[in-house]
Design a protein around this motif. Structure first.
Motif, short mmCIF file in Angstrom:
data_model
loop_
_atom_site.label_atom_id
_atom_site.label_comp_id
_atom_site.label_asym_id
_atom_site.label_seq_id
_atom_site.Cartn_x
_atom_site.Cartn_y
_atom_site.Cartn_z
N VAL A 181 0.86 -1.19 0.00
CA VAL A 181 0.00 0.00 0.00
C VAL A 181 0.89 1.24 0.00
CG1 VAL A 181 -1.75 1.29 1.27
CG2 VAL A 181 -1.89 -1.21 1.15
N ASN B 257 -5.41 4.44 -2.48
CA ASN B 257 -6.77 4.72 -2.02
C ASN B 257 -7.36 6.02 -2.56
OD1 ASN B 257 -5.30 6.51 -0.49
ND2 ASN B 257 -6.51 6.19 1.38
N ILE C 65 -8.16 0.50 -3.01
CA ILE C 65 -8.56 0.03 -1.68
C ILE C 65 -9.32 1.10 -0.88
CG2 ILE C 65 -6.65 -1.63 -1.55
CD1 ILE C 65 -5.22 0.37 0.31
N SER D 28 -0.95 -3.66 8.44
CA SER D 28 0.32 -3.84 9.16
C SER D 28 0.14 -4.36 10.59
CB SER D 28 1.07 -2.51 9.20
OG SER D 28 1.51 -2.18 7.90
N ARG E 25 3.33 7.00 7.40
CA ARG E 25 2.98 8.06 6.45
C ARG E 25 2.91 9.38 7.23
NH1 ARG E 25 0.03 3.47 5.24
NH2 ARG E 25 -1.52 4.02 6.79
#
Ligand SMILES: *Cc1c(COP(=O)(O)O)cnc(C)c1O
Length: 222
Positions: A25, A48, A71, A197, A221
């Motif tokens: 991702v 996303n 996603i 995760s 992130r």
């Protein structure tokens, strides 16, 4: 940075059964991160946001064997773009969206692979079918001609104990089995997209066939 991405990918890949598809991702991550993951062998990438993905995909056209997975929550007005940009949509969360995607896919001549997003426990922050809603919509979903409905996707509510996270994943697996037994003509239930995760090991124990990992591969992130 690049070498640590490849090390982490190697390490995590080795901890996951070979039959489980690892989706990296890369939302909010730059294309250099995608290239590093690609160099480490990743071919499945999850994003996303449609616009963010489009920008990156334009810069990554040379990596032509990537499978792109959408996603995020998909708004109906972005359904066409999603079909043009992604091979998989994990987050089909209503009959209306499924029917719209099906119609557009027919027009575009694509046959997208999709998962139906379900909510096993109440979660106001997430979209998706509740179990009774999905069972009600199943006959209509089975009439979709072009969508390849391959299984279920779920995201447990945040902050659950492991036992409750496992309950969510196991219940999703049982639901998929129950749907498979209904002998739908087109709907398949061979994929379970579950595990991020913090919970992918529990998801794999419960039968996940696809895990969607960001932080554990690429760090937090910002
Ligand atoms: C961001 C995201 C992930 C990855 O989450 P991590 O905790 O960073 O692994 C997986 N699935 C969905 C739907 C996401 O939005």
């Amino acid at each position: 940075m690049t070498s640590s991405i490849s090390e982490r990918i190697t390490q995590i890949r080795a901890s996951i059964p070979p039959s489980v598809r690892l989706i990296a991702v890369t939302k909010q991550m730059p294309t250099e991160v995608i290239r590093a993951a690609y160099a480490a062998g990743i071919r499945d990438f999850g994003e996303n946001r449609i616009q963010e993905a489009a920008t990156k995909q334009a810069q990554l056209q040379d990596l032509s064997d990537i499978t792109w997975h959408f996603i995020g929550h998909l708004q109906s007005n972005k359904a066409k773009k999603a079909l043009e940009q992604f091979h998989w949509i994990h987050s089909v969360d209503s009959l209306q969206l499924a029917q719209r995607l099906d119609q557009l896919a027919g027009q575009l001549g694509v046959s997208p692979q999709v998962c139906l997003q379900v909510k096993i426990l109440p979660d106001p922050s997430k979209s998706g079918w509740t179990v009774p809603e999905l069972l009600t919509d199943l006959p209509e979903l089975d009439k979709c001609k072009t969508l390849q409905i391959q299984g279920l996707m779920t995201i447990p509510p945040q902050g659950l104990k492991d036992a409750d996270v496992s309950y969510v994943f196991n219940t999703t697996h049982e639901l998929a089995k129950g749907i498979a037994e209904q002998k739908c003509s087109r709907i398949k239930m061979q994929e379970l997209s579950m595990g991020m995760s913090g919970d992918y090991q529990l998801a794999i124990q419960a039968g996940a066939t696809m895990v969607r990992l960001g932080t554990i591969l690429f760090g937090k992130r910002t």
